[in-house]
Design a protein around this motif. Sequence first.
Motif, PDB file in Angstrom:
ATOM      1  N   UNK A 181     -53.507  84.298 -48.527  1.00 50.20           N
ATOM      2  CA  UNK A 181     -53.558  85.541 -48.972  1.00 50.20           C
ATOM      3  C   UNK A 181     -52.301  86.435 -49.361  1.00 50.20           C
ATOM      4  N   UNK A 182     -51.860  86.560 -50.262  1.00 51.38           N
ATOM      5  CA  UNK A 182     -51.074  87.762 -51.126  1.00 51.38           C
ATOM      6  C   UNK A 182     -51.662  88.901 -51.985  1.00 51.38           C
ATOM      7  N   UNK A 183     -51.256  90.037 -51.827  1.00 50.17           N
ATOM      8  CA  UNK A 183     -51.771  91.152 -52.225  1.00 50.17           C
ATOM      9  C   UNK A 183     -50.966  91.646 -53.594  1.00 50.17           C
ATOM     10  N   UNK A 184     -49.812  90.959 -53.842  1.00 51.50           N
ATOM     11  CA  UNK A 184     -49.235  91.072 -55.109  1.00 51.50           C
ATOM     12  C   UNK A 184     -48.221  90.161 -55.038  1.00 51.50           C
ATOM     13  N   UNK A 185     -47.646  89.535 -56.490  1.00 56.86           N
ATOM     14  CA  UNK A 185     -46.619  88.624 -56.655  1.00 56.86           C
ATOM     15  C   UNK A 185     -45.408  89.078 -55.804  1.00 56.86           C
TER      16      UNK A 185
ATOM     17  N   UNK B 202     -50.503  67.046 -36.370  1.00 55.23           N
ATOM     18  CA  UNK B 202     -51.626  67.907 -36.290  1.00 55.23           C
ATOM     19  C   UNK B 202     -51.809  69.151 -36.010  1.00 55.23           C
ATOM     20  N   UNK B 203     -50.541  70.054 -35.999  1.00 56.03           N
ATOM     21  CA  UNK B 203     -50.607  71.393 -35.544  1.00 56.03           C
ATOM     22  C   UNK B 203     -50.823  72.289 -36.846  1.00 56.03           C
ATOM     23  N   UNK B 204     -51.110  73.313 -36.625  1.00 56.28           N
ATOM     24  CA  UNK B 204     -51.256  74.348 -37.649  1.00 56.28           C
ATOM     25  C   UNK B 204     -50.065  75.402 -37.550  1.00 56.28           C
ATOM     26  N   UNK B 205     -49.718  75.697 -38.731  1.00 59.37           N
ATOM     27  CA  UNK B 205     -48.528  76.764 -39.005  1.00 59.37           C
ATOM     28  C   UNK B 205     -49.121  78.127 -39.570  1.00 59.37           C
ATOM     29  N   UNK B 206     -48.979  79.390 -38.875  1.00 59.58           N
ATOM     30  CA  UNK B 206     -49.423  80.585 -39.476  1.00 59.58           C
ATOM     31  C   UNK B 206     -48.229  80.991 -39.944  1.00 59.58           C
ATOM     32  N   UNK B 207     -48.048  81.809 -41.091  1.00 60.13           N
ATOM     33  CA  UNK B 207     -47.022  82.627 -41.413  1.00 60.13           C
ATOM     34  C   UNK B 207     -47.554  84.136 -42.154  1.00 60.13           C
ATOM     35  N   UNK B 208     -46.608  85.064 -41.854  1.00 62.98           N
ATOM     36  CA  UNK B 208     -46.892  86.271 -42.145  1.00 62.98           C
ATOM     37  C   UNK B 208     -45.748  87.163 -42.312  1.00 62.98           C
ATOM     38  N   UNK B 209     -45.807  87.706 -43.458  1.00 64.92           N
ATOM     39  CA  UNK B 209     -44.559  88.627 -43.944  1.00 64.92           C
ATOM     40  C   UNK B 209     -44.507  89.945 -43.179  1.00 64.92           C
TER      41      UNK B 209
ATOM     42  N   UNK C  44     -47.555  92.105 -49.082  1.00 66.29           N
ATOM     43  CA  UNK C  44     -47.895  91.084 -47.628  1.00 66.29           C
ATOM     44  C   UNK C  44     -48.447  89.956 -48.051  1.00 66.29           C
ATOM     45  N   UNK C  45     -48.015  88.928 -47.207  1.00 67.94           N
ATOM     46  CA  UNK C  45     -48.181  87.387 -47.453  1.00 67.94           C
ATOM     47  C   UNK C  45     -48.748  86.909 -46.105  1.00 67.94           C
ATOM     48  N   UNK C  46     -49.905  86.189 -46.129  1.00 68.56           N
ATOM     49  CA  UNK C  46     -50.365  85.420 -44.900  1.00 68.56           C
ATOM     50  C   UNK C  46     -50.924  83.863 -45.312  1.00 68.56           C
ATOM     51  N   UNK C  47     -50.472  83.122 -44.453  1.00 67.71           N
ATOM     52  CA  UNK C  47     -51.054  81.904 -45.027  1.00 67.71           C
ATOM     53  C   UNK C  47     -50.965  80.914 -43.536  1.00 67.71           C
ATOM     54  N   UNK C  48     -52.034  79.882 -43.723  1.00 64.49           N
ATOM     55  CA  UNK C  48     -52.271  78.931 -42.481  1.00 64.49           C
ATOM     56  C   UNK C  48     -52.230  77.560 -43.185  1.00 64.49           C
ATOM     57  N   UNK C  49     -51.394  76.676 -42.501  1.00 63.41           N
ATOM     58  CA  UNK C  49     -51.287  75.318 -43.100  1.00 63.41           C
ATOM     59  C   UNK C  49     -51.062  74.252 -42.167  1.00 63.41           C
ATOM     60  N   UNK C  50     -51.562  73.202 -42.563  1.00 68.90           N
ATOM     61  CA  UNK C  50     -51.190  71.833 -41.473  1.00 68.90           C
ATOM     62  C   UNK C  50     -49.746  71.639 -41.530  1.00 68.90           C
TER      63      UNK C  50
END
Length: 252
Positions: free
Chosen positions: A61-65, A85-92, A2-8
């Motif tokens: 966050x990533x639990x494994x490569x 100025x928005x945020x982007x949220x990504x999730x596998x 799994x992969x989760x991230x938030x970025x400008x």
Amino acid sequence: MSFEAKINAGSFKDSIESISRLVDEIKLNINQEGISSVSADPANVAMVMFKLKKEGFEEFHVDEEMTIGFDLNRLEDILSVASMGDEIEMQSEEGNQLSIKVSGFDYKISLLDPSTIQQEPKVPDLDLPARIVLEGNKIRKAVRASEKVSDYLVFSTKDDKFIITAEGDNDSVKMELDESQLINIETSEDVRSIFSLDYLADMSKSIKKASETKIRLGTDYPVKINFNIVDENGEVEYLLAPRIESESTTSP
């Protein structure tokens, strides 16, 4: 996995655009340190090396490569709805999909099979004698001026000056930058190489935003162009092969 991230949104747009100048699809490597990719254009004339450390994200966050495949054109279409100025949220997600939340929209896109994407090229180990550091917008200005007279551009150094030249059938343009106009220049010998203006025009659209751009140069060797992104938490390096000298590109 799994992969989760938030970025400008602005930071992520700049990151993706720096890669999409050269390629349409990438293998994105994700690990505990951040994300990275190495890609070559279809003609194998240019390469782009990209890294973005986890510190460049608001959340990561990533639990494994893992390695995922991206269609950059599709991703840029999605990012086009975002304001700076928005945020982007990504999730596998299951089924080889990625959820992207931006500007009130929740997209689910299918990822590409990494095995169907061109293999990552081997980055050559080059020891180039000239090192120039300058503002990125100076390269962009030189490229735009050169486009009006030629389809190639010459990078050279002489007497602690960085010289950018373009010559057409009837016209020419030259920019000379001395030590006072550069952030730094170090060279053990005078160097000169010719490069395709088409590639440099695409690269310079991202380079122009950099307050410091590092160029490594030799004679008839590829040029390395390196700059930081996302508040110096990310790095982009372009590698562009030289053009072969011919009568049409030889100074009279």
